[in-house]
Design a protein around this motif. Structure first.
Motif: not given
Length: 345
Positions: A208-219
């Motif tokens: 859940p943590q790295y999938l949230s990062l993957e979905a971030s709008t920040d490059p």
């Protein structure tokens, strides 16, 4: 949330890298940490060839919002042996096959060793040198500029192990790739901290943590998440590193395994030393035979016969990372690479 840059002392750091999936995560962390003043980055052959490392590093720093950091090309092979890459784990381009937007920032005209020399000499306070690839550049610098080396605060390196290896049964990749360079660093007289494979594998993010990062709008945050998720999907399908293969992989169904942040843990150690337990031990590195590249961490409580009979010269004492505060390291890493975002645990 991390403190504001104005409220804490920022530690001047030069990073020496072989970018590299986990180097990319470490660079993003270093570029964004309010506790780190990233002064320069030098590149060395390791995970992939040095020219690809240079391209990857410039691209990652762009995505992390720090194209101003000077980046220099360094050694294209170890001190003694030919270069041996880690494409089997990092992909042919070193970053898992991800195609990053190409940076328009040019590399420094200085060679890596000259950039190290100039940056350290120009600093008003001692610099911490972080090596997260093979230590070839560091060894050449230490031999070429010993007086400048005395101005360093310390050297922190990701490499070695107090237990098993990964490149061989005994040796961790960075130490194995250029053990002669590691020997120079250990014997340099500069204070040294070792962040070895033992703790490297313990610093992990859950799906859940790295999938949230993957979905971030920040490059930059999205890059980190993509690197972690890509590695997790590969592991889930192939079952590498000893796990049972998971045949069906769906991004949010809980089948994806935890993934290490790798080299980024060594960067966390500098920014947040409370996340790591350090213990001082004599350390030497093997330079020959099947055990070449093995780091021998002497954890004996009393001297052995080798010491009593003077069979070995004393080994340099190194601060060795032996354990992590996992929750604190994960919090430090996430709050830095993606400030302001909320993550599941």
């Amino acid at each position: 949330m991390p403190s504001s840059p104005d409220s804490v002392h920022r530690i001047p750091v030069i990073a020496d890298v072989d970018t590299g999936v986990d180097d990319a995560m470490a660079l993003t962390f270093l570029a964004r940490s309010p506790r780190i003043d990233l002064r320069a980055v030098t590149c060395v052959a390791g995970n992939t060839d040095v020219d690809q490392v240079l391209r990857n590093t410039l691209d990652v720093l762009d995505l992390a919002g720090r194209p101003d950091v000077p980046v220099a090309r360094g050694a294209e092979r170890p001190l003694v042996n030919e270069a041996l890459n880690a494409h089997a784990f990092h992909g042919a381009n070193g970053i898992g096959g991800l195609q990053l937007p190409a940076s328009s920032t040019p590399a420094s005209p200085l060679a890596a060793v000259e950039l190290l020399h100039r940056t350290i000499e120009d600093s008003a306070e001692p610099v911490t040198l972080l090596g997260i690839g093979p230590l070839t550049n560091l060894a050449v610098f230490l031999r070429a500029y010993p007086l400048t080396a005395r101005k360093l605060e310390r050297i922190v390196f990701m490499g070695g192990s107090a237990g098993i290896g990964n490149a061989t049964s005994h040796a961790e990749f960075n130490a194995w790739h250029d053990p002669e360079a590691l020997a120079v660093v250990l014997d340099s007289g500069v204070p040294v901290t070792m962040y070895g494979l033992d703790v490297f594998m313990l610093a992990t993010l859950d799906a859940p943590q790295y999938l949230s990062l993957e979905a971030s709008t920040d490059p930059g945050a999205r890059l980190v998440g993509s690197l972690l998720a890509s590695g997790a999907r590969t592991r889930a399908v192939a079952g590498i590193l000893g796990e049972e293969p998971v045949v069906t992989v769906t991004a949010n169904d809980g089948t994806l395994p935890p993934v290490t942040i790798g080299d980024a843990g060594a960067a966390c150690l500098i920014a947040a030393p409370e996340t790591v337990v350090l213990e001082d031990y004599p350390v030497r590195v093997e330079l020959a035979g099947h055990s070449r590249g093995q780091t021998l961490v002497d954890r004996r409580l009393i001297p052995g016969e080798d010491t009593v009979h003077g069979l070995l010269a004393p080994a340099p004492v190194v601060s060795v990372a032996m354990a992590l505060d996992h929750a604190a390291m994960v919090r430090t890493f996430l709050d830095t690479v993606a400030p302001g975002e909320v993550f599941s645990s």
